[in-house]
Write a protein that holds these residues in place. Structure first.
Motif, PDB file in Angstrom:
ATOM      1  N   TYR A 169      -4.157  -0.458 -63.125  1.00 29.38           N
ATOM      2  CA  TYR A 169      -5.491  -0.734 -62.599  1.00 29.38           C
ATOM      3  C   TYR A 169      -5.686  -2.237 -62.588  1.00 29.38           C
ATOM      4  N   ARG A 170      -5.916  -2.811 -61.394  1.00 30.68           N
ATOM      5  CA  ARG A 170      -6.142  -4.259 -61.285  1.00 30.68           C
ATOM      6  C   ARG A 170      -7.366  -4.504 -60.405  1.00 30.68           C
ATOM      7  N   PRO A 171      -8.528  -4.564 -61.010  1.00 35.76           N
ATOM      8  CA  PRO A 171      -9.767  -4.718 -60.232  1.00 35.76           C
ATOM      9  C   PRO A 171      -9.939  -6.089 -59.610  1.00 35.76           C
ATOM     10  N   GLN A 172      -9.253  -7.103 -60.155  1.00 33.33           N
ATOM     11  CA  GLN A 172      -9.383  -8.459 -59.627  1.00 33.33           C
ATOM     12  C   GLN A 172      -8.171  -9.268 -60.039  1.00 33.33           C
ATOM     13  N   ALA A 173      -8.034 -10.419 -59.419  1.00 30.01           N
ATOM     14  CA  ALA A 173      -6.907 -11.295 -59.749  1.00 30.01           C
ATOM     15  C   ALA A 173      -7.007 -11.738 -61.206  1.00 30.01           C
ATOM     16  N   GLY A 174      -5.887 -11.701 -61.910  1.00 29.18           N
ATOM     17  CA  GLY A 174      -5.859 -12.135 -63.295  1.00 29.18           C
ATOM     18  C   GLY A 174      -6.198 -11.067 -64.306  1.00 29.18           C
ATOM     19  N   LEU A 175      -6.459  -9.844 -63.852  1.00 27.16           N
ATOM     20  CA  LEU A 175      -6.809  -8.759 -64.762  1.00 27.16           C
ATOM     21  C   LEU A 175      -6.066  -7.498 -64.344  1.00 27.16           C
ATOM     22  N   SER A 176      -5.276  -6.942 -65.250  1.00 28.59           N
ATOM     23  CA  SER A 176      -4.551  -5.710 -64.951  1.00 28.59           C
ATOM     24  C   SER A 176      -4.292  -4.948 -66.238  1.00 28.59           C
ATOM     25  N   ALA A 177      -4.192  -3.619 -66.105  1.00 25.79           N
ATOM     26  CA  ALA A 177      -3.883  -2.757 -67.240  1.00 25.79           C
ATOM     27  C   ALA A 177      -3.047  -1.589 -66.729  1.00 25.79           C
TER      28      ALA A 177
END
Length: 303
Positions: A169-177
């Protein structure tokens, strides 16, 4: 219409078609699918004391870090690769004393993903971590003034290889899980003496331990203000046989940019592994939180 005119029109038509094709190819080639880069940081600290009334001890510390990444994204495919090598030593006192290791890491990771949407992806990932050099701990010996050097780690002792399959899940650049219910974790202890001692959770005499479980891996990067960046990587793994006992590995770094070549970094790493027993500062052994804090100011070269 003369033959020369016909020939001229024919050549002109070919030239126009070629020009249009070249223009289309140039437009296609102008899209950059690969993003890559890296940095090299070198930090040196020296403290020299001679007849210093306030007391203290001279020291020399040297450390370096080499990092790089190569990421590919085109249509439904995303491929992310990262590598980090770090090493540091410190010597207290005069030239007769040894250099002791303060940092030692080899980290390699690769994640291949297929998009369901811009925010949801199916991912297969491999993460590898070990060290380059021997690690020792100084222990007191009864009746002796000098401390004994005890080997507690080495190259591929431990080494960790984690392979996983799950959803990102990556809702925006610089953030992923990435939540991966299908994860295999392999612990390597290739040093004979550490293997015989059953270090890092392997069965005494064995050199590889395999586990099946579930993992949560992710990153968080954000610019807090001008020239101040926060980068965080986390990896949680739980063996199905011991669920919900969880192996925790969190790395957080604050980069403070002075200029293009001088930077200050504040790095913190927290590790907890229920299968790893550590020697505490009071000499007792057992399971405990491992914590490392490093603050450096030095030369940084980005490429």
């Amino acid at each position: 219409m003369t033959q020369k005119t016909i020939l001229f029109l024919f050549l002109f038509s070919i030239q126009q078609v070629w020009a249009q094709n070249a223009s289309s190819e140039a437009a296609a080639d102008s899209v950059v699918y690969w993003k890559n880069g890296g940095s090299f940081a070198l930090n040196i600290q020296q403290v020299g004391l001679t007849n210093w009334a306030a007391g203290g001890e001279s020291s020399l510390a040297i450390g370096g870090t080499l990092e790089g990444f190569a990421n590919y994204e085109r249509e439904e495919v995303v491929w992310e690769n990262r590598a980090k090598f770090g090493y540091g030593v410190i010597r207290k006192g005069d030239n007769t004393n040894r250099f002791e290791k303060t940092d030692d890491a080899i980290i390699l990771s690769s994640k291949y993903s297929q998009k369901f949407s811009q925010m949801i992806l199916m991912s297969a990932a491999i993460n590898f971590r070990t060290q380059m050099d021997e690690g020792v701990k100084l222990e007191n010996v009864a009746g002796q003034s000098e401390k004994r050097r005890v080997l507690i780690s080495d190259f591929m002792a431990p080494g960790y290889l984690q392979a996983s399959l799950g959803l990102t899940y990556r809702p925006q650049a610089g953030l992923s899980a990435t939540l991966a219910p299908f994860t295999g974790r392999f612990t390597f202890v290739l040093n004979d003496s550490l293997s015989r001692a059953g270090s890092f959770g392997v069965i005494a005499g064995e050199k590889i331990r395999s586990e099946a479980g579930i993992s949560l891996i992710g990153t968080f990067e954000r610019t807090l203000m001008k020239n101040v960046e926060l980068k965080t990587n986390y990896n949680f793994f739980s063996n199905y046989e011991k669920f919900p006992n969880t192996v925790v590995n969190i790395e957080a770094g604050l980069n403070l940019k002075v200029n293009d070549f001088i930077q200050s970094k504040v790095n913190t790493q927290l590790i907890y592994d229920d299968d790893v027993k550590v020697t505490r500062s009071d000499g007792t052994r057992g399971r405990d939180v491992q914590l490392k804090n490093v603050i450096t100011v030095g030369f940084t070269l980005k490429f």
